[in-house]
Write a protein that holds these residues in place. Structure first.
Motif, short mmCIF file in Angstrom:
data_model
loop_
_atom_site.label_atom_id
_atom_site.label_comp_id
_atom_site.label_asym_id
_atom_site.label_seq_id
_atom_site.Cartn_x
_atom_site.Cartn_y
_atom_site.Cartn_z
N ASP A 100 -9.99 0.23 -8.03
CA ASP A 100 -9.05 1.05 -8.79
C ASP A 100 -7.84 1.37 -7.91
N TRP A 101 -6.71 0.76 -8.22
CA TRP A 101 -5.53 0.99 -7.39
C TRP A 101 -5.09 2.45 -7.40
N ARG A 102 -5.39 3.17 -8.48
CA ARG A 102 -5.01 4.59 -8.55
C ARG A 102 -5.72 5.42 -7.47
N ALA A 103 -6.96 5.05 -7.16
CA ALA A 103 -7.69 5.74 -6.10
C ALA A 103 -7.03 5.48 -4.76
N LEU A 104 -6.54 4.27 -4.55
CA LEU A 104 -5.83 3.95 -3.31
C LEU A 104 -4.57 4.80 -3.19
N VAL A 105 -3.77 4.86 -4.25
CA VAL A 105 -2.53 5.63 -4.21
C VAL A 105 -2.80 7.11 -3.94
N ALA A 106 -3.88 7.63 -4.48
CA ALA A 106 -4.19 9.06 -4.32
C ALA A 106 -4.82 9.39 -2.98
N ASP A 107 -5.27 8.39 -2.24
CA ASP A 107 -5.98 8.62 -0.98
C ASP A 107 -5.02 9.20 0.07
N PRO A 108 -5.33 10.37 0.63
CA PRO A 108 -4.41 10.98 1.61
C PRO A 108 -4.28 10.22 2.92
N SER A 109 -5.21 9.30 3.20
CA SER A 109 -5.11 8.52 4.43
C SER A 109 -4.13 7.35 4.29
N VAL A 110 -3.67 7.08 3.06
CA VAL A 110 -2.70 6.00 2.81
C VAL A 110 -1.30 6.59 2.79
N HIS A 111 -0.44 6.10 3.69
CA HIS A 111 0.94 6.57 3.78
C HIS A 111 1.94 5.55 3.25
N MET A 112 1.54 4.29 3.21
CA MET A 112 2.41 3.25 2.67
C MET A 112 1.55 2.30 1.83
N VAL A 113 2.13 1.87 0.70
CA VAL A 113 1.40 1.04 -0.26
C VAL A 113 2.08 -0.31 -0.34
N ALA A 114 1.31 -1.38 -0.12
CA ALA A 114 1.81 -2.74 -0.26
C ALA A 114 1.29 -3.32 -1.57
N ILE A 115 2.21 -3.78 -2.43
CA ILE A 115 1.86 -4.23 -3.77
C ILE A 115 2.02 -5.75 -3.86
N THR A 116 0.90 -6.45 -4.10
CA THR A 116 0.95 -7.91 -4.23
C THR A 116 0.23 -8.35 -5.50
N THR A 117 0.37 -7.54 -6.54
CA THR A 117 -0.26 -7.79 -7.83
C THR A 117 0.63 -8.69 -8.69
N PRO A 118 0.14 -9.14 -9.87
CA PRO A 118 1.04 -9.79 -10.83
C PRO A 118 2.24 -8.90 -11.15
#
Length: 377
Positions: A63-81
């Motif tokens: 679930d990408w939404r869980a990744l975005v909400a995770d406080p340990s993630v400061h930058m998000v790399a998007i390689t989806t369609p």
């Protein structure tokens, strides 16, 4: 050293390139942060878990939404369609994350304008994956043009041609829908980014978008209409006064990576192909009679940051090394070491160009490129 958490969404070809790019950058460069490979996300838990183990992430999720909400993630790399870029990017921006998104940034210029405005308002750093212009040889080409070494530029030719859709038996997939963007978005976006990186803004275009195979077969053998271009050609007029052309094709037999450009000036010319990405060919009109011809400039320590990878000239960088250079620029921008190199403003600019080329093709007429807040210098 401060740690910065990476969340990567998508583990296909470009997801792998991002994972390798971050890993290489950490080993090669003096980065402003210690990288934390925090969370890997993919379409399912199983895919994400496999990628987590392969690429060395601490956690995984379907679930990408869980990744975005995770406080340990400061930058998000998007390689989806492509169709998912906007939703994910806006969610990440709203969460205060820096965003590194593969091209094309969105499906329409209305989408990309919204994304660029959101990023600017939130004060986050963004990057779009036009990695080919990070190549030291392409940077050298730009310097030669801008220093006047080629004289006044009179013409430009840029091509991004590959053959991965050549076989008419290739089954229908999302790339043949407007959500996929067609070859103009898939490959032409690179050709346009390179053109403006080298020569500055394009002011007018005359496009010709063609669908060669009107249908492709679904998995059950049913013909499905193809609603996008297989080949696009466009005449270009640059603000600097010269003309040029670009071509994008995914039906190019024998072209595994035909990303090329040719620049012609009053004092000489340069030529480049991504298939020989460590070489730039240069022709000088100043050579004496009987000595005219293109010479090959090999990448070396004189062309930063080549020397960070290898101390010996001519030993060559690779595709993932160029991606690592792109990663370095992104991280340096987050740390305030440099301006945002190829952010969402640039991504919006390229989307406006692609939309204008499509509109020109429909109108069968020269069409002005609408003004954008970002305009390459």
């Amino acid at each position: 050293m401060e740690r910065i958490g990476l969340g990567l969404i998508g583990s296909g070809f470009m997801g792998m390139a991002h994972a390798f790019g971050f890993a290489i950058a950490e080993r090669v460069f003096d980065l402003p942060y210690k990288l934390d490979f925090a969370v890997m996300a993919d379409a399912t838990d199983a895919l994400a878990k496999t990628a987590q183990e392969r690429f060395g992430f601490r956690e995984s999720t379907g679930d990408w939404r869980a990744l975005v909400a995770d406080p340990s993630v400061h930058m998000v790399a998007i390689t989806t369609p492509n169709a998912l870029h906007k939703e994910i990017a806006l969610a990440a921006i709203a969460a205060g994350k820096h965003v590194y998104c593969e091209k094309p940034l969105g499906l329409t210029s209305e989408e990309t304008e919204e994304m660029a405005h959101a990023a600017a308002a939130a004060g986050v750093v963004t990057q779009v994956g036009f990695n080919y212009i990070c190549n030291p040889m392409v940077v050298l080409a730009r310097h030669m043009i801008r220093s006047g070494e080629l004289g006044d530029i009179v013409n430009y030719r840029g091509v991004h041609a590959e053959g991965y859709m050549l076989d008419p038996a290739t089954g229908w997939n999302f790339r043949f829908e407007p959500l996929g963007g067609g070859v103009l978005a898939d490959l032409g976006s690179h050709a346009l980014a390179t053109a403006e990186f080298l020569l500055g803004p394009i002011d007018e275009v005359f496009g010709d978008c063609r669908t060669v195979y009107p249908t492709r077969l679904s998995r059950d053998g049913t013909p499905v209409p193809v609603k996008v271009d297989d080949i696009t050609c466009a005449q270009l007029r640059f603000a600097r006064g010269c003309g040029g052309s670009m071509e994008a094709s995914w039906l190019a037999a024998g072209e595994p990576m035909g990303h090329t450009f040719h620049v012609y000036g009053t004092k000489g010319a340069i030529s480049f192909t991504q298939e020989r990405l460590n070489e730039l060919r240069h022709y000088s009109c100043a050579d004496p009679e009987g000595r005219h011809g293109f010479r090959t400039i090999l990448a070396g320590t004189e062309h930063p940051p080549y020397g960070d990878f290898c101390v010996a000239s001519g030993h060559q960088l690779g595709f993932n090394d160029i991606k690592a250079i792109e990663v370095k620029g992104f991280l340096d921008a987050i740390a305030g070491r440099q301006a945002e190199p190829m952010g969402f403003g640039w991504g919006h600019r390229i989307q406006v160009l692609t939309d204008t080329i499509r509109a020109s093709s429909r109108a069968k007429a020269w069409t002005n490129v609408p003004p954008t807040a970002f305009r390459p210098k």
